[in-house]
Design a protein around this motif. Structure first.
Motif, mmCIF file in Angstrom:
data_model
loop_
_atom_site.group_PDB
_atom_site.id
_atom_site.type_symbol
_atom_site.label_atom_id
_atom_site.label_comp_id
_atom_site.label_asym_id
_atom_site.label_seq_id
_atom_site.Cartn_x
_atom_site.Cartn_y
_atom_site.Cartn_z
ATOM 1 N N ASP A 284 22.048 -6.214 -6.546
ATOM 2 C CA ASP A 284 23.026 -7.100 -7.173
ATOM 3 C C ASP A 284 22.681 -7.356 -8.636
ATOM 4 O O ASP A 284 21.515 -7.441 -9.015
ATOM 5 N N GLN A 313 22.985 -18.133 -5.909
ATOM 6 C CA GLN A 313 22.684 -16.711 -6.102
ATOM 7 C C GLN A 313 22.913 -16.292 -7.544
ATOM 8 O O GLN A 313 22.115 -15.541 -8.131
ATOM 9 N N LYS A 316 20.170 -17.584 -10.057
ATOM 10 C CA LYS A 316 18.953 -16.764 -10.015
ATOM 11 C C LYS A 316 19.107 -15.502 -10.845
ATOM 12 O O LYS A 316 18.243 -15.143 -11.646
#
Length: 873
Positions: A284, A313, A316
């Motif tokens: 990702d 998410q 981060k």
């Protein structure tokens, strides 16, 4: 006789304590000894310690002394036949860890301490860390006492304690761990780490090492949730095989010459950080993840847990993303609806790269662009990682004074909030240069203000900054300013820590409450009362405060507010309740219905918002009334951990000049006769935003009444912000580095509506707060040959509905209801172990669901009676 006495004393001393063998006997030059090495590492969640993942490394260690004298020695280590097995599963046949035993490494030993190690420069980080762990096992002392030692994890104070002539224990304390750490300053948003690190070892009668058992235990938990976290444990055993052989030595005169002849790279014992690189094509990235989950960032998804989970998410990933990537996402036409949420993200990521991207995108050519600009600043204001460069950039922007007044107000509040958070970072204070620059700017601009509205803007800035150096400025404004300025200054003072208030400040607040020097606005007096009660008054001080109830003061709503606050505190604290009962019973004038049953609609209450198994939180509601209508209202949602309290979200309502719509025969003193005004004040995680004014002036008010524009649900605040934001790095005795991290987010959708009937002389209001809360933590250990990961996630969607009905057809009657619908708390624990060399991965997952019943909060009997009257009408 003297000789015999001395001989007897020496014999007694030698009889009571053993004499440690010399180190020269422990590592004899030209000898090599073999040991069996065994290391088990396991990790799991704290709720159920029996469900774990882990691995075991086995090997043979050969330790030889190849150069040395009594104080300095060069040790050579060879790791042979290393194997790895995992739990669950067994991959020992597939992975032999051949790289670990590929070449010998060396250590410089000096009087029991390993000063340096020497390894092949081609060794990767985790291989070198493993060798550090092996070498550190040969670091020990044979005399009881305190020492300072460096091992792979930290520099620690070490206490050596002997059990007998051959058995010892060393316990570490006051460790200074290597590596950067970050944690929020607010205790309820932190995570706690409990650890123990002990080593037991046995030596032979000659002083050589026989066996070692080193134990490390770390427990990591989120403060806001009871027993919500994970643990990691490592046990290393080194046992002598009892065989000693002769080896060749290095023929050099000094240790420096001996080390130079090796041609190896010098390292300290402190482990180095290892961050595995993503090699999968499906890894990702920020842009990839945000494009794949655009629907979760849509406006209608705000206030849901899915938004908060995705938010974590993206934060981060965003902290390592470039400015160019952020800019491409912001300019993407397909992301137009999600731009507000993307700016929330940039404010939470809070890197220089994210700030540059946001600043390059913002403009003020339309209302929509102005809204987005303010949204980014508000997100930045509550961010947890303020950057000096960003503060300086925003301060320079403020000094140029933008033409857009609302944006300028928000900019001032953001700079002040960032400076406050920056001052609390380790190594900083309110004396730090950039913080002082912000403070000087706010005070300078405040002194230039002539109108109340201008002063209130910079008072809010001082409110957000919360510098103790500005207390005297705010106190002077509270005492000498106009009614509105005085109230604003008191709001700011209320936000400071109670530990700053000495007897002089207490006397000032009593002056305002009792109007000793002059008359003050009732809101300023109520705020002064709040501070005096926050100071936890003793019996005499409480007796003095209670005198207001039986005084001739005509501000009966303030008296009712005092009664409500006293009852609220008595409900929360049995000791205070006993003291209050004693104060009332000992004063006959106070202890009668005409005083205790004072009229008024003001309320003050505190109720439990949530508790175990969810987070512990309270809901505090303060309603100060005037002339039958709301003058100042506060609803505060606060997180509580022990005696520590943290305000997550505060909704404030204010109004003035509305009493003429309700009553014309009120005898209360100091009823506000100013122009009609009403609005909302929001405070998110302690940062106060600029107020949202609903109307200002009777003409604008009547326009809302006749047009019905306030009768439809209207969003007042929509955003997702970080709560927890903590990172730590540790190393085990075996050299492996592991990371602890916690991120939490709260997504809030606040909307409200108001309907008013002049003909029916009644009004109805409803405020709904929808929240999605997600807290995610992990304990993660990564090496090139094995990885452990324990993740724990809690998610919930609590809601809060506040409704009020006001009937002013005769005597004003106010009915308030505070409701929390049903909600569900989900807790997920995932444990995984993988061995990349064997292409092996195993995941275990446990999910716990708690159904939390909804509740309608009981307010007080007076409210119940008024609700019954309205229901019957």
């Amino acid at each position: 006789m003297k000789l015999q006495l001395v001989t007897f004393m020496l014999a007694s001393l030698f009889g009571r304590c053993h004499v440690a063998p010399a180190f020269g006997d422990a590592f004899q030059l030209g000898t090599e000894q073999s040991y069996s090495y065994w290391n088990e590492v396991r990790a799991g969640n704290t709720r159920n310690v029996s469900l774990t993942v882990g691995y075991i490394v086995r090997a043979t260690i050969r330790a030889a002394t190849v150069w040395g004298n009594d104080e300095h020695k060069l040790l050579r280590f060879q790791v042979e036949s290393p194997t790895l097995s995992t739990t669950p599963g067994d991959v020992s046949r597939k992975s032999t860890l051949s790289e670990i035993g590929s070449a010998p490494f060396f250590a410089y030993w000096n009087l029991g301490q390993i000063k340096k190690i020497y390894v092949d420069e081609n060794n990767d980080v985790t291989l070198t860390n493993f060798k550090r762990g092996v070498a550190s096992l040969f670091q020990y002392q044979l005399l009881d006492g305190k020492y300072v030692e460096v091992d792979p994890s930290a520099t620690c104070d070490v206490q050596y304690t002997s059990y007998d002539e051959t058995r010892y224990r060393k316990a570490r304390s006051n460790c200074v761990f290597a590596g950067e750490r970050f944690e929020r300053s607010e205790y309820p948003l932190r995570s706690s780490t409990v650890y123990s690190r002990n080593v037991d070892f046995t030596v032979s009668t000659e002083g050589s090492l026989d066996n070692v058992k080193a134990e490390d235990y770390f427990e990591y938990s989120v403060n806001a949730y009871d027993k919500f976290g994970s643990f990691l444990e490592s046990i290393v055993k080194l046992d002598s095989k009892g065989s000693t052989v002769k080896v060749k030595t290095i023929q050099k005169n000094t240790i420096e010459e001996a080390v130079k002849s090796l041609g190896l790279k010098e390292k300290t014992l402190l482990s180095e950080d290892y961050i595995p690189k993503c090699t999968n094509k499906n890894c990702d990235t920020f842009a990839k993840l945000i494009n794949a989950h655009k629907k979760s960032l849509a406006n209608e998804r705000i206030g849901k847990q899915g938004t908060s989970k995705l938010f974590l998410q993206l934060v981060k990933l965003g902290r390592t993303t470039s400015t160019e990537t952020f800019q491409r996402v912001l300019k993407d036409e397909a992301m137009q609806e999600q731009r507000g949420q993307v700016l929330d993200l940039l404010g939470a990521i809070q890197t220089v790269a994210s700030h540059k991207a946001a600043k390059s995108f913002l403009s003020f050519e339309s209302d929509e662009e102005m809204f987005l600009a303010e949204r980014y600043l508000q997100a930045l204001a509550v961010g947890s990682r303020p950057q000096k460069a960003v503060i300086e950039d925003l301060l320079a922007m403020a000094e140029k004074r933008p033409n857009e007044e609302k944006f300028y107000d928000t900019l001032v509040q953001t700079v002040a909030s960032l400076a406050n958070r920056y001052a609390k970072l380790p190594g900083n204070s309110f004396e730090t240069n950039v913080v002082q620059q912000v403070q000087d700017y706010l005070v300078k601009q405040l002194n230039r203000c002539g109108k109340d509205r201008c002063k209130q803007k910079f008072i809010r800035g001082l409110h957000n900054l919360k510098s103790p150096q500005t207390l005297n400025v705010l106190v002077k404004l509270a005492l000498e300013g106009s009614s509105k300025t005085s109230v604003a200054a008191m709001k700011a003072l209320r936000s400071f820590s109670v530990f700053l208030w000495n007897d002089e400040f207490r006397a000032t607040f009593e002056d305002i409450l009792f109007q000793v020097s002059k008359k003050f606005d009732t809101s300023a007096r109520a705020l002064a009362l709040d501070i005096l009660l926050d100071l936890k008054p003793d019996y005499d001080e409480l007796t003095h405060l209670a005198q207001l109830l039986k005084s001739n003061d005509k501000a009966y709503e303030l008296k009712q507010y005092l009664l409500q606050k006293l009852n609220m505190l008595a409900d929360r604290c049995p000791h205070f309740a006993t003291m209050l009962r004693k104060v009332i019973q000992n004063d006959p004038r106070l202890n009668n219905y005409h005083v205790i049953g004072a009229r008024g609609l003001s309320t003050a209450l505190m109720r439990t918002y949530s508790s175990v198994p969810s987070f512990n939180a309270t809901l505090e509601s303060l309603q100060e009334m005037s002339g039958g209508v709301l003058k100042r209202g506060v609803v505060d949602l606060a997180l509580e951990v022990g005696e520590e309290k943290f305000s997550m979200f505060t909704l404030g309502l204010f109004a003035g000049g509305l009493s003429s719509f309700v009553s014309s025969n009120d005898e209360e003193e100091n009823v506000d006769d100013s122009d009609s005004i009403a609005g909302m004040e929001l405070s998110v995680q302690g940062s106060v935003f600029r107020p949202l004014v609903f109307f200002d002036g009777k003409g604008e008010l009547m326009g809302h009444v006749w047009s019905g524009t306030a009768s439809e649900p209207t969003p007042a605040y929509q955003a997702t912000t970080l709560l927890q934001d903590n990172e730590q790095r540790f190393a085990l005795q075996n050299g492996a580095v592991f990371h602890l991290s916690t991120l939490g987010a709260i997504s809030i959708d606040l909307n409200g509506q108001v309907t008013m009937s002049i003909w029916g002389r009644n009004a109805h209001s409803k405020v709904e707060q929808n929240t999605g809360i997600v807290v995610s933590g992990s304990v993660k250990l990564d090496t090139t040959f094995v990885s452990l990961d324990v993740c724990f996630v809690a998610s919930q969607e609590p809601q809060l509905h506040l409704t009020s009905d006001l009937d002013f057809s005769s005597d004003p009657t106010l009915c308030m209801q505070v409701m929390q619908p049903n909600s569900v708390l989900s807790q997920t624990f995932e444990r995984s172990v993988s061995a990349p060399m064997a292409k092996y991965r195993k995941i275990r997952q446990t999910k716990i669901t708690h159904k939390i019943a909804g509740v309608t909060h009981v307010l007080n009997q007076k409210n119940n009676n008024m609700c019954n009257l309205i229901a019957q009408s």
